[in-house]
Every structure is written in C-alpha cells, then in structure tokens.
Write an enzyme that holds these catalytic residues in place. Structure first.
Site, PDB file in Angstrom:
ATOM      1  N   TYR A 233     -11.063  77.872 -40.951  1.00 41.04           N
ATOM      2  CA  TYR A 233     -11.193  76.498 -40.453  1.00 41.04           C
ATOM      3  C   TYR A 233     -12.602  75.950 -40.696  1.00 41.04           C
ATOM      4  CZ  TYR A 233      -6.872  78.068 -38.360  1.00 41.04           C
ATOM      5  OH  TYR A 233      -5.613  78.588 -38.195  1.00 41.04           O
TER       6      TYR A 233
ATOM      7  N   TYR B 207     -14.762  71.892 -31.198  1.00 37.52           N
ATOM      8  CA  TYR B 207     -14.323  72.794 -30.126  1.00 37.52           C
ATOM      9  C   TYR B 207     -15.491  73.377 -29.342  1.00 37.52           C
ATOM     10  CZ  TYR B 207     -10.493  73.359 -33.592  1.00 37.52           C
ATOM     11  OH  TYR B 207      -9.510  73.186 -34.521  1.00 37.52           O
TER      12      TYR B 207
ATOM     13  N   PRO C  72      -0.920  85.401 -39.614  1.00 36.44           N
ATOM     14  CA  PRO C  72      -2.353  85.371 -39.299  1.00 36.44           C
ATOM     15  C   PRO C  72      -3.082  84.382 -40.191  1.00 36.44           C
ATOM     16  CG  PRO C  72      -1.885  87.203 -40.752  1.00 36.44           C
ATOM     17  CD  PRO C  72      -0.559  86.561 -40.429  1.00 36.44           C
TER      18      PRO C  72
ATOM     19  N   CYS D 232     -25.161  61.006 -38.828  1.00 35.81           N
ATOM     20  CA  CYS D 232     -25.454  60.056 -37.747  1.00 35.81           C
ATOM     21  C   CYS D 232     -24.483  60.197 -36.586  1.00 35.81           C
ATOM     22  CB  CYS D 232     -25.397  58.639 -38.281  1.00 35.81           C
ATOM     23  SG  CYS D 232     -26.195  58.486 -39.859  1.00 35.81           S
ATOM     24  N   GLU D 233     -24.439  61.351 -35.982  1.00 37.23           N
ATOM     25  CA  GLU D 233     -23.606  61.599 -34.809  1.00 37.23           C
ATOM     26  C   GLU D 233     -24.354  62.614 -33.963  1.00 37.23           C
ATOM     27  OE1 GLU D 233     -20.262  60.649 -34.322  1.00 37.23           O
ATOM     28  OE2 GLU D 233     -19.802  59.861 -36.316  1.00 37.23           O
TER      29      GLU D 233
END
Ligand SMILES: *Cc1c(COP(=O)(O)O)cnc(C)c1O
Length: 402
Positions: free
Chosen positions: A355, A301, A259, A326-327
């Site tokens: 994550y 995701y 896990p 800047c995205e």
C-alpha cells in the site's frame, strides 16, 4: 546495501523491494497450509508491480483482483485464468462481462444486486458464471476502522442469512454456479483469533449448504495478516493455519488465501533524501524529497513506519519528518527521535512495500517515483520514474491554440 551508489545511479526518491524476501514469505505461508489443498491468491492491490507479479506467478501464485485492470495485470504476467479471482464491492457491468469472457476462476459477489446483474450478463453471453459469496461474519477484527471490514456496519459482504438465500438462488440458476465462499474481515490483524472465529461461522454455513446439496469447493479466508511495523510480534503462521484447518473437518475444500500486506510490506522501503532541516520555535522539521503522494499511509491511517538515516550520526532529538506538499497532513513521522541531518542525507522509510506505490498519486504534479528490486543479489529497475510529459499527456490535446 550501498544506498549512496543507488542514489547516484537512480536519484531519490525511489522504492526498493526485496523480491527474495517476498519469495520466502510466500513459501512459508504455503507450507503452513500443507496439510490441506490450498491456493494463495496474492491480493495485488498491496503492490501490483508487474515484475513482482511475474515472480509470484512463477511460484504458482494465484491473484486476488479488485478491478478488471488488476485482472489484466495478472493475465499480462502469464497467470492462468483459473488462478485469478475477482473481488470488490463495486464491480461494474462491464467489468463483470470482461471477467466472464476471461473465464477466471470465480467472482466474489458482495450483494444480491450484483448477483442478479452477473446472472443477466452471463445469460446474455450464454455462459455459466462461477461465483463465490463474500460473507460478512460480523466479527470485530479489532484493527484500524478504515481497514476493518467484517462488521455488519461495514460496506463489505452480505450477512449470513442473505448469503444462504443467494446460494439457494444461484444453485437453481442456469447461469450461475456457486463454487466458493469468501470472507475478509480486515487488514493488519495482529490478533488472528477473529479470523478463526469467522472461519468457524462460515464453515457452519458450508455444512448447512452441503446438507442442501450445494457443495462449495473453495473456502476463501481472505487476507489480513498483520506485520510488525513497530516491532510488534507477528501472528504465528502455524497457529493461523491450525485455527482455520480445525474448523474444516469433514469438508472437502481448497483453502483460498488472499495475503497482500503479509507478503510484501516488509520487503519494501521508500528511499529518499533530506532537502532541508527547518527549525521553528516549537519544532524541528526534517523536510525530505518524498511526500504523501508517494506514501500516504501515515497521512491516511496515522500509520507508523520506522525511519532510518543510515549515514547520519549524532545525538538524537525529536523531529517531524515531512514532505513538501501543501498539506499539514503530509508527514511520515511525528516527534521521532533522529540525529540532526544535513541536506542530501539518505532517509529510509521502512516496511513500505505494501500500500505504498499502489496508493501513490500525482498530487501537486509530482511524477510517480521509480521502483527498484533486489533479486538474487542484483538490483534492477522494475518501473521507471514518471516524467512531467507523462503527467500532462492526457490533457494537452484539449488546450486552446494560443
Ligand atoms: C485488500 C484485500 C485483501 C488483502 O488484505 P491484506 O490485509 O493486505 O492481506 C484480501 N482480500 C480482499 C478481498 C481485499 O480487499
């Protein structure tokens, strides 16, 4: 939790983990499998903070590593080599050599080529490499395509007949010792029936091998247990365990569990502050001091994270919560109903313990943020905030004299 005090002491943004919650989830999972021998190998790529690993090592956790760096992290916190396994589709010769020298429990092989390379390394070192083979059982995990790994179209593992061939080869080799079988079909699975389907398929392979006098000791079912990011119901651990155990009658194996997310996702949050609210003719934007470099899951995701402003009251209206990078992909939430905030208000981005930090980067020359942990009611720092100097340290020596 007094977030204002934490902000005064540590500044935002930071990650905050609840170690006690991780501990209780670890023990819950362990006890679901108490009918058989089992070993949890925490998949540390979900969160590899050393203090967190040390806490788990003291609970007798093993570790699933996907690079030699992760193996070294496990060793650094006192994990015994026989509690460490090494997985991943692209291990280098150097990594294989180091893993053999560290004498870890086994190496999960993902191709015939890798097996032959490992054999040659083991031969050179005059060692016998304990191996497990990652089987791709070709079941559909029904999760996000980026985190689905158990279909033949994915790059992971080998098909059943290839695995069979590899075991026969390894069993005859002087330098290889097959000890386990492994599968991991995907991540964030809320429906666990594909894991049971895979267990059935792989158990059948084990019986075939047993008939050929190849007896494997470890039946490693990977990770993948999903968590309720959006309040979804989580898989019942008892059912998860039963669905695996019922396929193993007559096999004397230790069940390996890997896990990652399940243990740490809910324990963590990203705590940040509002910089500005920006109203355009089309939209309201809440610009915060954390960004996609700190937590990339929404950008990568389209992942959902609950967002809470614990001290901000008022009428709810739709807004995008974004970082300052800047995205246009730099967002934490789109069209989320939140109260109007002001500069400095605290924002909690929940369920960010897995994550999160491990996928963070220095994009836009943003130092990685600090990590705090709550353990036995006490907040402590478990990683310092990076400084600008840390970011340029490896480049400076190459500057030309002015
Ligand atoms: C990533 C990974 C895991 C952990 O997956 P979770 O979904 O976080 O539980 C387990 N095993 C392997 C081989 C992995 O690559």
């Amino acid at each position: 939790m007094d977030y204002i005090k934490l902000k005064e002491e540590f500044k935002t943004p930071f990650y905050l983990y609840d170690f006690d919650l991780i501990k209780s989830r670890f023990l819950e999972l362990k006890s679901a499998f108490k009918a058989r021998k089992s070993q949890i190998f925490y998949a540390m790529k979900a969160n590899s903070n050393l203090s967190l690993l040390q806490m788990l090592a003291r609970l007798d956790s093993g570790f699933d590593c996907v690079s030699i760096g992760e193996v070294k992290r496990a060793l650094r916190v006192g994990a015994k080599p026989y509690k460490i396994i090494f997985s991943g589709v692209g291990k280098s010769e150097e990594e294989l050599e180091q893993a053999l020298k560290f004498d870890i429990l086994y190496i999960n092989l993902e191709s015939e080529e890798e097996m032959l390379l490992l054999e040659s390394v083991a031969k050179r070192l005059e060692l016998k490499a304990r191996i497990s083979i990652r089987v791709n059982p070709n079941v559909d995990a029904k999760t996000h395509p980026y985190i689905s790994t158990g279909l033949n179209e994915n790059k992971f593992g080998v098909e059943l007949d290839v695995a069979r061939k590899m075991y026969l080869y390894a069993a005859k080799s002087e330098f290889l010792e097959p000890v386990g079988v492994h599968f991991h079909i995907g991540s964030q699975l809320l429906d666990i029936s594909p894991i049971h389907e895979a267990a059935l398929i792989v158990a059948k392979l084990l019986r075939e091998l047993k008939a050929l006098k190849i007896e494997l000791k470890f039946f490693d079912v990977g990770g993948g247990l999903g968590v309720g990011y959006e309040g979804e119901e989580e898989p019942c651990l008892y059912d998860y365990a039963q669905g695996i155990l019922e396929n193993l009658s007559g096999l004397d194996v230790t069940i390996g569990l890997e896990p990652g997310r399940f243990l740490v996702a809910q324990s963590g949050m990203l705590v940040c502050s509002v910089l500005y609210e920006k109203i355009t003719p089309k939209k309201r934007f809440m610009v915060v001091d954390a960004a996609m470099n700190d937590l990339i899951r929404p950008s990568l995701y389209n992942a959902y994270h609950e967002i809470v402003l614990p001290y901000t009251k008022g009428e709810l209206s739709s807004c995008d919560v974004v970082g300052g990078i800047c995205e246009s992909g730099d967002f934490f939430a789109k069209d989320r109903r939140l109260a109007k905030s002001k500069s400095g208000d605290i924002v909690l981005i929940k369920e960010a313990g897995a994550y999160g930090f491990t996928m963070s980067s220095n994009y836009n020359t943003r130092p990685r943020i600090c990590e705090l942990a709550l353990e036995n009611g006490i907040i402590k720092m478990v990683r310092k905030r990076e400084k600008f100097e840390d970011l340029i340290a490896l480049e400076e020596e190459f500057l030309k004299d002015s």
